[in-house]
Design a protein around this motif. Structure first.
Motif, short mmCIF file in Angstrom:
data_model
loop_
_atom_site.label_atom_id
_atom_site.label_comp_id
_atom_site.label_asym_id
_atom_site.label_seq_id
_atom_site.Cartn_x
_atom_site.Cartn_y
_atom_site.Cartn_z
N GLU A 166 49.63 20.87 53.25
CA GLU A 166 50.18 20.03 52.18
C GLU A 166 51.69 19.89 52.31
N ALA A 167 52.37 21.00 52.60
CA ALA A 167 53.83 20.96 52.74
C ALA A 167 54.23 20.13 53.96
N LEU A 168 53.53 20.30 55.06
CA LEU A 168 53.83 19.55 56.28
C LEU A 168 53.54 18.06 56.10
N GLN A 169 52.45 17.74 55.41
CA GLN A 169 52.10 16.34 55.16
C GLN A 169 53.18 15.68 54.32
N ALA A 170 53.66 16.38 53.31
CA ALA A 170 54.72 15.83 52.45
C ALA A 170 56.01 15.61 53.23
N ALA A 192 45.13 21.80 58.47
CA ALA A 192 44.00 21.38 57.65
C ALA A 192 42.68 21.66 58.37
N ASP A 193 42.63 21.33 59.65
CA ASP A 193 41.40 21.56 60.42
C ASP A 193 41.08 23.05 60.53
N ARG A 194 42.11 23.85 60.69
CA ARG A 194 41.89 25.30 60.75
C ARG A 194 41.39 25.81 59.39
N ALA A 195 41.92 25.27 58.33
CA ALA A 195 41.47 25.66 56.99
C ALA A 195 40.00 25.33 56.81
N ARG A 196 39.58 24.14 57.27
CA ARG A 196 38.18 23.73 57.13
C ARG A 196 37.25 24.68 57.87
N VAL A 197 37.60 25.02 59.10
CA VAL A 197 36.76 25.90 59.91
C VAL A 197 36.59 27.26 59.22
N HIS A 198 37.70 27.83 58.76
CA HIS A 198 37.63 29.16 58.14
C HIS A 198 37.02 29.11 56.74
N ALA A 199 37.24 28.04 56.01
CA ALA A 199 36.62 27.91 54.69
C ALA A 199 35.10 27.85 54.84
N ALA A 200 34.64 27.11 55.84
CA ALA A 200 33.19 27.03 56.09
C ALA A 200 32.66 28.39 56.54
N GLN A 201 33.42 29.08 57.37
CA GLN A 201 33.02 30.40 57.87
C GLN A 201 32.85 31.39 56.72
N GLY A 234 39.22 18.40 51.80
CA GLY A 234 38.87 16.99 51.70
C GLY A 234 40.00 16.15 51.13
N VAL A 235 40.71 16.69 50.15
CA VAL A 235 41.84 15.98 49.55
C VAL A 235 42.95 15.80 50.59
N ILE A 236 43.31 16.88 51.24
CA ILE A 236 44.41 16.82 52.21
C ILE A 236 44.02 15.96 53.40
#
Length: 172
Positions: free
Chosen positions: A61-65, A76-85, A96-98
């Motif tokens: 979020e900070a980098l996107q801003a 974001a992609d790393r967050a998705r992988v680990h959140a699913a894990q 999904g928002v980011i």
């Protein structure tokens, strides 16, 4: 002693990211990124920690801003992988928002629409699992959910116009 130092580093990292997240919520994106920027490589090197998805989402979020979209996508992609894990549904919602915002920034309205629709579906599932009506109402009023609902409506109109323009017969 080494384990104690490693534990302290983790706690210190989480603490600074918590401060960064608070700055993001206050709208101070520059200070948020400044607070966490020296720890971005630390977060990327973390292994099997339940905090990884949240820390990566804060970084994204900070980098996107800051307009650093490629780096934001990496986090974001790393967050998705680990959140699913780890089965972290709220973090999948935030992903999904980011991810939708990053797609918007790239002008990929179809992908943004898909990301927001998937995130809204996750939000519905979360909402339905909340038994207390007042808690459910508070969840549904979250800024991310309002943002996605608005964007889905806006993107639906844009994509509908685009699709109609692509299917109209050519005029002579």
């Amino acid at each position: 002693r080494l384990i104690a130092q490693t534990q302290f580093e983790r706690i210190h990292t989480v603490y600074l990211f918590n401060q960064g997240e608070r700055l993001l919520r206050q709208g101070d994106h520059e200070k948020a990124l400044a607070r966490i920027s020296h720890l971005l490589s630390t977060v990327l090197s973390m292994q099997d920690d339940v905090e990884i998805p949240r820390l990566c989402l804060i970084a994204a979020e900070a980098l996107q801003a800051a307009g650093r979209h490629d780096e934001a996508r990496q986090f974001a992609d790393r967050a998705r992988v680990h959140a699913a894990q780890f089965g972290l549904v709220p973090e999948l919602l935030s992903f999904g928002v980011i991810s939708g915002r990053l797609a918007l920034d790239a002008g990929d309205y179809e992908k943004a629409f898909r990301e927001f629709k998937q995130a809204i579906q996750i939000a519905k599932e979360i909402s339905q699992s909340i038994k207390v009506a007042s808690d459910r109402a508070d969840f549904q009023k979250r800024r991310e959910i309002g943002f996605m609902v608005d964007e889905i409506g806006r993107l639906g109109l844009i994509l509908g116009q685009k699709n109609r323009a692509g299917t109209e017969p050519a005029r002579a």
